[in-house]
Write a protein that holds these residues in place. Sequence first.
Motif, PDB file in Angstrom:
ATOM      1  N   VAL A 232      15.583 -21.726  -3.795  1.00  9.22           N
ATOM      2  CA  VAL A 232      15.450 -20.346  -4.281  1.00  9.22           C
ATOM      3  C   VAL A 232      14.221 -20.157  -5.158  1.00  9.22           C
ATOM      4  O   VAL A 232      13.448 -19.190  -4.983  1.00  9.22           O
ATOM      5  N   PRO A 233      13.955 -21.017  -6.177  1.00  9.74           N
ATOM      6  CA  PRO A 233      12.736 -20.835  -6.989  1.00  9.74           C
ATOM      7  C   PRO A 233      11.453 -20.881  -6.166  1.00  9.74           C
ATOM      8  O   PRO A 233      10.502 -20.154  -6.461  1.00  9.74           O
ATOM      9  N   ILE A 234      11.422 -21.739  -5.135  1.00 10.64           N
ATOM     10  CA  ILE A 234      10.222 -21.824  -4.303  1.00 10.64           C
ATOM     11  C   ILE A 234      10.016 -20.525  -3.524  1.00 10.64           C
ATOM     12  O   ILE A 234       8.914 -19.963  -3.473  1.00 10.64           O
ATOM     13  N   ILE A 235      11.112 -20.030  -2.920  1.00 14.82           N
ATOM     14  CA  ILE A 235      11.013 -18.761  -2.186  1.00 14.82           C
ATOM     15  C   ILE A 235      10.651 -17.631  -3.134  1.00 14.82           C
ATOM     16  O   ILE A 235       9.866 -16.728  -2.801  1.00 14.82           O
ATOM     17  N   PHE A 236      11.225 -17.665  -4.341  1.00 21.35           N
ATOM     18  CA  PHE A 236      10.934 -16.649  -5.367  1.00 21.35           C
ATOM     19  C   PHE A 236       9.433 -16.613  -5.676  1.00 21.35           C
ATOM     20  O   PHE A 236       8.820 -15.538  -5.747  1.00 21.35           O
ATOM     21  N   ALA A 237       8.822 -17.792  -5.868  1.00 22.35           N
ATOM     22  CA  ALA A 237       7.386 -17.843  -6.184  1.00 22.35           C
ATOM     23  C   ALA A 237       6.557 -17.275  -5.041  1.00 22.35           C
ATOM     24  O   ALA A 237       5.600 -16.504  -5.263  1.00 22.35           O
ATOM     25  N   VAL A 238       6.931 -17.651  -3.800  1.00 22.42           N
ATOM     26  CA  VAL A 238       6.185 -17.151  -2.641  1.00 22.42           C
ATOM     27  C   VAL A 238       6.335 -15.637  -2.514  1.00 22.42           C
ATOM     28  O   VAL A 238       5.363 -14.918  -2.234  1.00 22.42           O
ATOM     29  N   MET A 239       7.534 -15.120  -2.730  1.00 24.93           N
ATOM     30  CA  MET A 239       7.775 -13.683  -2.619  1.00 24.93           C
ATOM     31  C   MET A 239       7.011 -12.906  -3.686  1.00 24.93           C
ATOM     32  O   MET A 239       6.442 -11.837  -3.417  1.00 24.93           O
ATOM     33  N   PHE A 240       6.983 -13.432  -4.928  1.00 24.74           N
ATOM     34  CA  PHE A 240       6.250 -12.737  -5.983  1.00 24.74           C
ATOM     35  C   PHE A 240       4.761 -12.674  -5.640  1.00 24.74           C
ATOM     36  O   PHE A 240       4.117 -11.629  -5.802  1.00 24.74           O
ATOM     37  N   PHE A 241       4.206 -13.787  -5.156  1.00 20.95           N
ATOM     38  CA  PHE A 241       2.783 -13.796  -4.785  1.00 20.95           C
ATOM     39  C   PHE A 241       2.508 -12.779  -3.674  1.00 20.95           C
ATOM     40  O   PHE A 241       1.561 -11.985  -3.752  1.00 20.95           O
ATOM     41  N   GLY A 242       3.349 -12.780  -2.640  1.00 19.35           N
ATOM     42  CA  GLY A 242       3.138 -11.867  -1.522  1.00 19.35           C
ATOM     43  C   GLY A 242       3.266 -10.408  -1.917  1.00 19.35           C
ATOM     44  O   GLY A 242       2.465  -9.569  -1.506  1.00 19.35           O
ATOM     45  N   LEU A 243       4.283 -10.095  -2.738  1.00 16.59           N
ATOM     46  CA  LEU A 243       4.466  -8.710  -3.164  1.00 16.59           C
ATOM     47  C   LEU A 243       3.339  -8.239  -4.077  1.00 16.59           C
ATOM     48  O   LEU A 243       2.868  -7.103  -3.978  1.00 16.59           O
ATOM     49  N   SER A 244       2.871  -9.102  -4.990  1.00 17.34           N
ATOM     50  CA  SER A 244       1.811  -8.734  -5.919  1.00 17.34           C
ATOM     51  C   SER A 244       0.500  -8.488  -5.184  1.00 17.34           C
ATOM     52  O   SER A 244      -0.175  -7.475  -5.406  1.00 17.34           O
ATOM     53  N   VAL A 245       0.131  -9.398  -4.284  1.00 17.28           N
ATOM     54  CA  VAL A 245      -1.107  -9.239  -3.512  1.00 17.28           C
ATOM     55  C   VAL A 245      -0.979  -8.074  -2.536  1.00 17.28           C
ATOM     56  O   VAL A 245      -1.889  -7.240  -2.410  1.00 17.28           O
ATOM     57  N   GLY A 246       0.159  -7.997  -1.843  1.00 19.32           N
ATOM     58  CA  GLY A 246       0.351  -6.920  -0.878  1.00 19.32           C
ATOM     59  C   GLY A 246       0.347  -5.548  -1.522  1.00 19.32           C
ATOM     60  O   GLY A 246      -0.244  -4.604  -0.994  1.00 19.32           O
ATOM     61  N   GLY A 247       0.991  -5.431  -2.673  1.00 19.20           N
ATOM     62  CA  GLY A 247       1.013  -4.148  -3.366  1.00 19.20           C
ATOM     63  C   GLY A 247      -0.364  -3.707  -3.788  1.00 19.20           C
ATOM     64  O   GLY A 247      -0.726  -2.530  -3.659  1.00 19.20           O
ATOM     65  N   ARG A 248      -1.139  -4.659  -4.301  1.00 18.13           N
ATOM     66  CA  ARG A 248      -2.506  -4.324  -4.712  1.00 18.13           C
ATOM     67  C   ARG A 248      -3.378  -3.941  -3.511  1.00 18.13           C
ATOM     68  O   ARG A 248      -4.213  -3.033  -3.594  1.00 18.13           O
ATOM     69  N   THR A 249      -3.194  -4.625  -2.391  1.00 17.77           N
ATOM     70  CA  THR A 249      -3.975  -4.316  -1.195  1.00 17.77           C
ATOM     71  C   THR A 249      -3.649  -2.921  -0.677  1.00 17.77           C
ATOM     72  O   THR A 249      -4.547  -2.146  -0.321  1.00 17.77           O
ATOM     73  N   VAL A 250      -2.378  -2.577  -0.636  1.00 18.34           N
ATOM     74  CA  VAL A 250      -1.985  -1.245  -0.174  1.00 18.34           C
ATOM     75  C   VAL A 250      -2.534  -0.172  -1.105  1.00 18.34           C
ATOM     76  O   VAL A 250      -3.043   0.864  -0.657  1.00 18.34           O
ATOM     77  N   ALA A 251      -2.446  -0.410  -2.415  1.00 22.71           N
ATOM     78  CA  ALA A 251      -2.974   0.561  -3.380  1.00 22.71           C
ATOM     79  C   ALA A 251      -4.472   0.751  -3.202  1.00 22.71           C
ATOM     80  O   ALA A 251      -4.994   1.880  -3.278  1.00 22.71           O
ATOM     81  N   CYS A 252      -5.183  -0.349  -2.956  1.00 16.75           N
ATOM     82  CA  CYS A 252      -6.629  -0.268  -2.753  1.00 16.75           C
ATOM     83  C   CYS A 252      -6.957   0.544  -1.508  1.00 16.75           C
ATOM     84  O   CYS A 252      -7.871   1.379  -1.508  1.00 16.75           O
ATOM     85  N   LEU A 253      -6.212   0.322  -0.431  1.00 11.32           N
ATOM     86  CA  LEU A 253      -6.426   1.081   0.797  1.00 11.32           C
ATOM     87  C   LEU A 253      -6.135   2.558   0.599  1.00 11.32           C
ATOM     88  O   LEU A 253      -6.829   3.422   1.137  1.00 11.32           O
ATOM     89  N   LEU A 254      -5.110   2.867  -0.170  1.00  7.78           N
ATOM     90  CA  LEU A 254      -4.784   4.270  -0.435  1.00  7.78           C
ATOM     91  C   LEU A 254      -5.890   4.953  -1.222  1.00  7.78           C
ATOM     92  O   LEU A 254      -6.210   6.120  -0.972  1.00  7.78           O
ATOM     93  N   LEU A 255      -6.474   4.232  -2.183  1.00  7.30           N
ATOM     94  CA  LEU A 255      -7.554   4.812  -2.980  1.00  7.30           C
ATOM     95  C   LEU A 255      -8.803   5.035  -2.155  1.00  7.30           C
ATOM     96  O   LEU A 255      -9.513   6.032  -2.318  1.00  7.30           O
ATOM     97  N   GLN A 256      -9.100   4.086  -1.250  1.00  9.22           N
ATOM     98  CA  GLN A 256     -10.317   4.204  -0.462  1.00  9.22           C
ATOM     99  C   GLN A 256     -10.146   5.131   0.731  1.00  9.22           C
ATOM    100  O   GLN A 256     -11.144   5.618   1.283  1.00  9.22           O
ATOM    101  N   ARG A 257      -8.905   5.393   1.154  1.00 11.74           N
ATOM    102  CA  ARG A 257      -8.616   6.306   2.266  1.00 11.74           C
ATOM    103  C   ARG A 257      -9.514   6.044   3.488  1.00 11.74           C
ATOM    104  O   ARG A 257     -10.289   6.900   3.898  1.00 11.74           O
ATOM    105  N   PRO A 258      -9.457   4.839   4.064  1.00  9.21           N
ATOM    106  CA  PRO A 258     -10.367   4.514   5.156  1.00  9.21           C
ATOM    107  C   PRO A 258     -10.124   5.301   6.436  1.00  9.21           C
ATOM    108  O   PRO A 258     -10.960   5.298   7.316  1.00  9.21           O
ATOM    109  N   TRP A 259      -8.964   5.992   6.525  1.00  6.03           N
ATOM    110  CA  TRP A 259      -8.692   6.723   7.757  1.00  6.03           C
ATOM    111  C   TRP A 259      -9.409   8.072   7.798  1.00  6.03           C
ATOM    112  O   TRP A 259      -9.447   8.722   8.816  1.00  6.03           O
ATOM    113  N   PHE A 260      -9.947   8.505   6.647  1.00  8.60           N
ATOM    114  CA  PHE A 260     -10.729   9.726   6.643  1.00  8.60           C
ATOM    115  C   PHE A 260     -12.171   9.422   7.012  1.00  8.60           C
ATOM    116  O   PHE A 260     -12.713   8.396   6.608  1.00  8.60           O
TER     117      PHE A 260
END
Length: 638
Positions: free
Chosen positions: A109-137
């Motif tokens: 569980v602690p190992i999966i927890f560490a992997v999940m936190f890393f993925g959510l933190s990086v993924g959340g920041r990436t999505v936020a960056c894409l939303l700010l840059q609005r590449p689809w416009f």
Amino acid sequence: MSVSALSRRQKRLMFLTFDWGLVPIALYLAYALRFGTALPLQQILPSLPQFMVIASLAPLLIVVYRLPWIKLTALDITSLVRIASAAAVFGIVAMAVSYVLTLGAPRSVPIIFAVMFFGLSVGGRTVACLLLQRPWFRPEGVPVAIYGAGAAGIQMASALRRCAEVHPVTFVDDNPALHGLIISGLSVAPPKRLRTMVAGGHVERVLVAMPSLPKTELDALLTRLADLPCEVQVLPSYVDLISGRESEMKTVSPEALLGRDKVALDVPDIATAYAGRSVMVTGAGGSIGSELCRQLLDCNPARIVLFERSELALYQIDREIRALAEARRIEVATRLGSVCDAGRLRAVMASDGVEIVLHAAAYKHVPLVEGNELEGARNNTLGTQVVAAAAEAAGCERFILISTDKAVRPTNIMGASKRMAELVVQDMASRPSGTRFSMVRFGNVLGSSGSVLPLFQEQIRKGGPVTVTHAEVTRYFMTIPEAARLVLLAGAYSTGGEVFVLDMGKPMRILDIARRMIQMSGATVREGRETHGIPIEISGLRPGEKLYEELLIDSASLVATPHEKIMVAQEHSLSQIEVAGMLRELRSAVDDDDAGRVRRTVAAFVKGYQAPNDGAGPKPRPTGLTDATARAASDVPA
């Protein structure tokens, strides 16, 4: 309120809350994955102390690893390592809590927890960056090609994606191994495709991002890019950046500030008018004079006579054009002298067989001439009379005076001295003579010495403030090549006594130019109480300065020429007796060192002259010289 509008402190608090909220979510998902159920309540309830301990320690660990300090739009490998380190520590803490409290949770569980936190933190920041840059416009900025797909080019592409004024569309690189690859989201094209992309409108500016390229190779590259019909900018080398010699990209062309399409003045009449002739340019080392010399090379004259008072300026223009002239078998003669020295002018014109005179020598800076009116009148008015008389005596075929829009209803001595010079040339054109006398009148020239372009560039380079004399000051603008070309065309079309003017569109506000230059430099304009960006300060009108400039004294006299963008104004002139009296008074005032008499002479002979009071001058409706001019010019006060 947008994220970009938040203060740095507010952004850090927001990211701290974001990462803190991810901790219980990641731990919950770890249990869900481990036990294969979306609601692992039976397994989580005994481990609630683990949730509480980790959640209470989370803010401290997040701050220790400085996760809120990671810039959202600069998520690089270093940032990923920092997030991974924090995630690993969270996993170790979860393992230790489970052991100390003897919770009996699976060790995975602690190992999966560490992997999940890393993925959510990086993924959340990436999505936020894409939303700010609005590449689809579809970006609305200027499409640019980045020449150089190395580290500097990749960094530039990343920075430009956050810029509203421009947007990168492709990389261009000389390395064949890179062609066709996708780097930082952009395809890499070979240099041979660049011209096609520019011609098709897909690229409007080229940014050379090769700061480590040796100077000789960079010069060769810029030579190849010089004939592209677009603007080219060069990123300074690392050595220049570190030493402080360069703090911004060097721009090749000021056309981006013009606010209108460049006027096409490439007509056959120019070359035929100057081919095989001996052409003399006074003030050959100045901004307009030097460009005249460069463009004359394309006209294949027999000789170009460079007449200049400044030894340094004469040396520089001679050094620049001599090799080019010799390659085309054009003789270049360098002649030091003053336009007020009649004997020197006659000697030069006789020895060099001068047939055409382009008179560009003048004092043009309004505040300087306003405080030195005697020298302004001597050089600009009396000097013009001396050069024109010498040209007539030498039997020259043509004489073209370069004037300014400040000569129209002037409120300063510089403009008045140029208007008196026009009156002198008009007078000489009215007399029987073998020399055709004409004048060219245009507005401010972007990029010339003393213009707003180099002044604002220097102020922006220093971090501001950028100074504008008045928020409503407007000026007509043209580029140096347009100005020089207009002079050459005037000589080709001249029949005697005309004032040639160029349709320069609508006048531009100096304040708008200042804002645009700041934005083009990559900075922002400081507004209100903001602490970042470059401020613009209103310094107040200078003595003799107008809010608006005009191109015509009498709009009813406009006559068309063979070129649709060039018009002729046949304006009011003084009689020969009046001009003789004006010159007599002016010479006497200069000889007696009587500045007051100069101003009285100006007031007596220059129609529409207004002595500077509030500096505003007349406020006509600003118009260009299109068909609308004839309709709107009736609003201009006489």
